[in-house]
Design an enzyme around this catalytic site. Structure first.
Site, PDB file in Angstrom:
ATOM      1  N   HIS A 181       0.835  -1.220   0.000  1.00  0.00           N
ATOM      2  CA  HIS A 181       0.000   0.000   0.000  1.00  0.00           C
ATOM      3  C   HIS A 181       0.868   1.268   0.000  1.00  0.00           C
ATOM      4  O   HIS A 181       0.528   2.267   0.638  1.00  0.00           O
ATOM      5  CB  HIS A 181      -0.951   0.039   1.207  1.00  0.00           C
ATOM      6  CG  HIS A 181      -1.961  -1.066   1.220  1.00  0.00           C
ATOM      7  ND1 HIS A 181      -3.219  -0.935   0.706  1.00  0.00           N
ATOM      8  CD2 HIS A 181      -1.885  -2.348   1.676  1.00  0.00           C
ATOM      9  CE1 HIS A 181      -3.891  -2.075   0.864  1.00  0.00           C
ATOM     10  NE2 HIS A 181      -3.097  -2.949   1.447  1.00  0.00           N
TER      11      HIS A 181
ATOM     12  N   ASN B 190     -10.237  -2.965   2.419  1.00  0.00           N
ATOM     13  CA  ASN B 190      -9.885  -3.034   0.996  1.00  0.00           C
ATOM     14  C   ASN B 190     -11.148  -2.891   0.152  1.00  0.00           C
ATOM     15  O   ASN B 190     -12.255  -2.972   0.681  1.00  0.00           O
ATOM     16  CB  ASN B 190      -9.241  -4.387   0.669  1.00  0.00           C
ATOM     17  CG  ASN B 190      -7.760  -4.436   1.023  1.00  0.00           C
ATOM     18  OD1 ASN B 190      -7.125  -3.405   1.291  1.00  0.00           O
ATOM     19  ND2 ASN B 190      -7.212  -5.628   1.045  1.00  0.00           N
TER      20      ASN B 190
ATOM     21  N   HIS C 283      -3.928   0.869  11.910  1.00  0.00           N
ATOM     22  CA  HIS C 283      -3.707  -0.393  12.609  1.00  0.00           C
ATOM     23  C   HIS C 283      -5.064  -1.003  12.974  1.00  0.00           C
ATOM     24  O   HIS C 283      -5.844  -0.359  13.696  1.00  0.00           O
ATOM     25  CB  HIS C 283      -2.891  -0.096  13.877  1.00  0.00           C
ATOM     26  CG  HIS C 283      -2.576  -1.297  14.714  1.00  0.00           C
ATOM     27  ND1 HIS C 283      -2.825  -2.584  14.323  1.00  0.00           N
ATOM     28  CD2 HIS C 283      -2.011  -1.400  15.943  1.00  0.00           C
ATOM     29  CE1 HIS C 283      -2.433  -3.424  15.272  1.00  0.00           C
ATOM     30  NE2 HIS C 283      -1.939  -2.728  16.258  1.00  0.00           N
TER      31      HIS C 283
HETATM   32 FE1  HDD Z   1      -2.592  -4.821   5.463  1.00  0.00          FE
HETATM   33  C1  HDD Z   1      -1.107  -1.820   5.124  1.00  0.00           C
HETATM   34  C2  HDD Z   1      -5.558  -3.511   4.292  1.00  0.00           C
HETATM   35  C3  HDD Z   1      -3.982  -7.970   5.398  1.00  0.00           C
HETATM   36  C4  HDD Z   1       0.168  -6.051   6.953  1.00  0.00           C
HETATM   37  N1  HDD Z   1      -3.212  -3.027   4.824  1.00  0.00           N
HETATM   38  C5  HDD Z   1      -2.443  -1.898   4.763  1.00  0.00           C
HETATM   39  C6  HDD Z   1      -3.229  -0.808   4.264  1.00  0.00           C
HETATM   40  C7  HDD Z   1      -4.472  -1.281   4.016  1.00  0.00           C
HETATM   41  C8  HDD Z   1      -4.466  -2.683   4.387  1.00  0.00           C
HETATM   42  C9  HDD Z   1      -5.663  -0.519   3.476  1.00  0.00           C
HETATM   43  C10 HDD Z   1      -2.721   0.612   4.023  1.00  0.00           C
HETATM   44  C11 HDD Z   1      -2.985   1.478   5.205  1.00  0.00           C
HETATM   45  C12 HDD Z   1      -2.574   2.893   4.893  1.00  0.00           C
HETATM   46  O1  HDD Z   1      -3.232   3.508   4.043  1.00  0.00           O
HETATM   47  O2  HDD Z   1      -1.602   3.324   5.487  1.00  0.00           O
HETATM   48  N2  HDD Z   1      -4.377  -5.594   4.888  1.00  0.00           N
HETATM   49  C13 HDD Z   1      -5.502  -4.876   4.555  1.00  0.00           C
HETATM   50  C14 HDD Z   1      -6.635  -5.754   4.501  1.00  0.00           C
HETATM   51  C15 HDD Z   1      -6.191  -7.000   4.795  1.00  0.00           C
HETATM   52  C16 HDD Z   1      -4.774  -6.900   5.052  1.00  0.00           C
HETATM   53  C17 HDD Z   1      -8.056  -5.321   4.198  1.00  0.00           C
HETATM   54  C18 HDD Z   1      -6.939  -8.298   4.895  1.00  0.00           C
HETATM   55  C19 HDD Z   1      -8.127  -8.396   5.357  1.00  0.00           C
HETATM   56  N3  HDD Z   1      -1.998  -6.669   6.023  1.00  0.00           N
HETATM   57  C20 HDD Z   1      -2.724  -7.829   5.950  1.00  0.00           C
HETATM   58  C21 HDD Z   1      -2.003  -8.911   6.590  1.00  0.00           C
HETATM   59  C22 HDD Z   1      -0.837  -8.370   7.073  1.00  0.00           C
HETATM   60  C23 HDD Z   1      -0.846  -6.968   6.689  1.00  0.00           C
HETATM   61  C24 HDD Z   1      -2.489 -10.330   6.700  1.00  0.00           C
HETATM   62  C25 HDD Z   1       0.280  -9.011   7.836  1.00  0.00           C
HETATM   63  C26 HDD Z   1       0.130 -10.063   8.577  1.00  0.00           C
HETATM   64  N4  HDD Z   1      -0.755  -4.091   5.879  1.00  0.00           N
HETATM   65  C27 HDD Z   1       0.198  -4.761   6.555  1.00  0.00           C
HETATM   66  C28 HDD Z   1       1.400  -3.896   6.896  1.00  0.00           C
HETATM   67  C29 HDD Z   1       0.981  -2.511   6.300  1.00  0.00           C
HETATM   68  C30 HDD Z   1      -0.374  -2.804   5.696  1.00  0.00           C
HETATM   69  C31 HDD Z   1       2.702  -4.455   6.475  1.00  0.00           C
HETATM   70  C32 HDD Z   1       1.958  -1.839   5.349  1.00  0.00           C
HETATM   71  C33 HDD Z   1       1.977  -0.385   5.725  1.00  0.00           C
HETATM   72  C34 HDD Z   1       1.249  -0.330   6.969  1.00  0.00           C
HETATM   73  O3  HDD Z   1       0.796  -1.571   7.317  1.00  0.00           O
HETATM   74  O4  HDD Z   1       1.054   0.667   7.639  1.00  0.00           O
HETATM   75  O5  HDD Z   1       1.571  -3.858   8.271  1.00  0.00           O
END
Ligand code: HDD
Length: 682
Positions: A76, A149, A340
């Site tokens: 993202h 999402n 978060h």
């Molecule tokens: Fe995630 C970012 C949505 C599964 C780990 N995620 C991130 C963002 C969105 C989502 C919208 C961007 C937030 C922003 O605008 O800063 N992610 C989802 C959805 C998921 C999902 C709807 C499933 C239902 N994500 C998911 C899993 C993991 C992560 C299973 C790890 C176990 N996601 C992350 C992250 C991020 C992230 C690595 C990258 C940047 C951040 O968090 O701030 O922690």
């Protein structure tokens, strides 16, 4: 910081106001406040000599510049955000004690960041990808983040596999290609060898993956969460965002061209809409399942690869967000915002969905590296609007000046404060679900059906949507070099639908399935974009005009289009003014050099009297693309001749105004249909 009781829809804006700085009309200073007398030349020994170490201004300026970048989000990375407010239609008291969901007269400020998942910060907006839809509610009880999402399911069932899916879909590690695309070997190898991905892959191959606008896509919290009320009663809940303008998409050829012509297409669209006062709105919907019905479905409600079909569990609309303010500074706000799923408020709790459980670890962890330490909650965009007090101290860039010497709990010297609050006092008390079991690395068998819901999705699609899905598979899997992987994908999606698998197998030179397929016939009409709300509001019309146009007749048509809520923009050979036969002039908005057919929702050809080769050649290009992309085309005056010269047939969505009566009305109607799929396009 606002008092807890006074938190409202303006609280965040007021708080951010304390940090905003307007540098215009000010004297330039160093970061120490020293006025700068010269900013063009470094301090040198003589006019042609070396730069001196003593030049603190030079060193400060360059050092700051050298450190301007922070790591982009691991997923993202490319996003765009706006401020807004949430209003509640109906109290949710029966289900949850969350204070922002009690009182319909109270509004809450929100910050929403949309994103693509796979591409880097500088990648294009219109790639085929999932879109993020993350909302921070600044409530009186602390920040609540709904990190959603635009698709209701996920690729994997357990957070431990997140690094695997992300490694597979990101550019391949040996050559960092391709950018922002799943159309390569490692992604499809992952898919075929992790069959739980089938459902989300169907969504990813569908039109949902190329939204026309952030304003025209749904959002889904995906997981099953819990609502817990004052009595401690819990219900399972799924969250939905429903855009007021309906759910609309681009076509793939158009999306690829836009990626070059205007890589900022979606963010520009959102920014412009807010600047124009056409505030995007999304309703908040909830699906609610009683605890006793946890096992009443033919899927496991803890499985993030499953939807709750809306026909079985209706979506109850409970409120609305309106995005009404662009950010002042992209980095300070959009880049530094930290979401978060673990940012919850009393009354909203988690389920045991193993994907959600994994996320609860990952988000805090990622902010520590991305934002450089544990004090990112003090960054203005992340600060709650209610007071926050605890014994956490120090760390890089600490801004709060905590007074006193007691930094521990329990204590007597500060009367044991900050003190904890029990449930009645607003403290967060985890829902006391009874859990027991052996420590085990395994998944419940109830998670094993990977193909019924992808088939439900396929059954729910209209014919044009099915055609697009077949074409998307042919494109994406066609880009895969490894023949075995291609065949594995064909074999896998035979489990969803044999017609689908056969269609793309033939396109990519793989062996079509001899038999197989699913006998599930259930469909969920709510999944098809055919059934979404269609509106002409804010749609953009390219008006192709040249000198010598009939001003007296054309201006009223343009006025009618505007009254209908459309944005007609005049395109001609050159920027400046064009002159009508009556001598009246109109301002040209774009020249053929500065814009493109793909950037508009509809084309209106007026022409002019001058027989210009440049105009005619460019009109041909505009027309051909618009026709191929199923877009409404209108023609009056010389435009009709150009339509004929270019062999654009009198087919669906082509509105010819030979006699001008009703032209604008008919054209608006054609635009209201958005795309004319029943057109014969090769
Ligand atoms: Fe995630 C970012 C949505 C599964 C780990 N995620 C991130 C963002 C969105 C989502 C919208 C961007 C937030 C922003 O605008 O800063 N992610 C989802 C959805 C998921 C999902 C709807 C499933 C239902 N994500 C998911 C899993 C993991 C992560 C299973 C790890 C176990 N996601 C992350 C992250 C991020 C992230 C690595 C990258 C940047 C951040 O968090 O701030 O922690």
């Amino acid at each position: 910081m606002s008092d807890e009781n006074q938190v409202n829809e303006n609280s965040k804006n007021e708080q951010l106001g304390q940090y905003r700085v307007d540098d215009s009309d000010k004297k330039m200073t160093t970061n120490q406040g020293l006025k700068v007398s010269e900013d063009e030349f470094s301090l040198t020994a003589g006019e042609r000599g070396p730069t001196l170490m003593e030049d603190f201004h030079f060193r400060e300026k360059l050092t700051h510049f050298d450190h301007e970048r922070i790591p982009e989000r691991v997923v993202h990375a490319r996003g765009f955000a706006a401020h807004g407010e949430f209003e509640l239609y109906e109290s949710m008291k029966q289900y949850t004690k969350a204070k922002f969901l009690q009182d319909t007269s109270k509004k809450t400020s929100v910050f929403v960041r949309f994103s693509t998942v796979v591409g880097s910060r500088g990648s294009a907006d219109t790639v085929r990808d999932v879109r993020g839809f993350a909302t921070k509610f600044y409530t009186e009880e602390g920040n609540y983040d709904l990190v959603a999402n635009n698709m209701p399911v996920f690729f994997i069932q357990d957070g431990i596999k997140f690094p695997d899916i992300v490694h597979a879909i990101k550019p391949e590690p040996h050559n960092e290609m391709p950018q922002a695309s799943g159309a390569h070997d490692t992604f499809w190898d992952f898919v075929a060898n992790n069959q739980e991905s089938a459902h989300q892959v169907m969504w990813l191959m569908s039109d949902r993956a190329i939204p026309r606008s952030f304003r025209m896509m749904q959002g889904f919290g995906i997981h099953t969460f819990r609502f817990v009320n004052e009595e401690g009663v819990s219900h399972f809940v799924k969250f939905h965002w429903i855009p007021k303008l309906g759910v609309h998409s681009l076509v793939w050829d158009e999306a690829q061209k836009i990626a070059g012509k205007d890589p900022d297409f979606n963010r520009r669209d959102l920014y412009d809409a807010i600047e124009n006062g056409e505030y995007p709105e999304y309703e908040l919907g909830v699906q609610i399942i009683e605890e006793k019905d946890e096992f009443a479905f033919d899927f496991d409600i803890l499985d993030s690869t499953k939807i709750w079909p809306e026909e079985d569990v209706p979506v109850k609309v409970i409120g609305k967000i309106t995005l009404d303010q662009n950010v002042d500074n992209f980095f300070a706000e959009t880049e530094q915002v930290a979401f978060h799923p673990g940012h919850v408020v009393p009354g909203i709790d988690f389920s045991n969905d193993p994907l959600l459980q994994g996320r609860l670890f990952s988000y805090l962890d990622t902010q520590l590296i991305r934002l450089g330490g544990p004090n990112f909650h003090e960054i203005p965009i992340n600060r709650p609007v209610c007071p926050f007090n605890n014994n956490q101290r120090d760390g890089y860039n600490r801004q709060t000046i905590n007074e006193g010497k007691v930094t521990y709990h329990n204590n007597s010297m500060a009367a044991n404060t900050p003190s904890t609050a029990n449930g009645q006092q607003g403290g967060f008390v985890h829902y006391q679900e009874k859990v027991e079991g052996r420590k085990i690395r395994a998944r419940s068998e109830s998670f094993n059906d990977h193909f019924s819901q992808p088939k439900l999705f396929w059954n729910s699609m209209s014919e044009p949507e099915k055609m697009h899905i077949k074409q998307a598979f042919a494109f994406e899997v066609g880009k895969v070099k490894n023949k075995s992987v291609q065949q594995q994908v064909v074999d896998m999606f035979t489990n969803v639908d044999i017609e689908l698998a056969t269609a793309f197998a033939k396109e990519i030179g793989a062996t079509p399935p001899a038999k197989g397929g699913s006998n599930i016939t259930k469909a969920s009409p709510a999944l098809s974009q055919e059934n979404t709300m269609k509106s002409v509001l804010t749609r953009k019309v390219a008006v192709l005009m040249n000198n010598g146009f009939n001003e007296a007749e054309v201006s009223p048509i343009l006025a009618e289009l505007k009254t209908a809520g459309l944005h007609p923009e005049i395109i001609s050979e050159k920027l400046g003014m064009i002159t009508g036969t009556n001598g009246n002039t109109l301002q040209v908005d774009h020249s053929f050099t500065t814009t493109d057919s793909v950037l508009f929702d509809a084309i209106y050809i007026v022409g002019g009297t001058s027989d210009s080769k440049v105009f005619n050649k460019n009109t041909t290009y505009f027309l051909t693309d618009a026709y191929k992309h199923y877009k409404p085309i209108g023609a009056t005056h010389d435009g009709i001749m150009l339509l004929n010269e270019n062999n654009i047939p009198n087919s669906p969505g082509v509105v010819i105004g030979s006699n001008l009566q009703n032209f604008a009305g008919n054209f608006v109607q054609a635009i209201a249909a958005h795309r004319h799929w029943n057109r014969d396009v090769i």
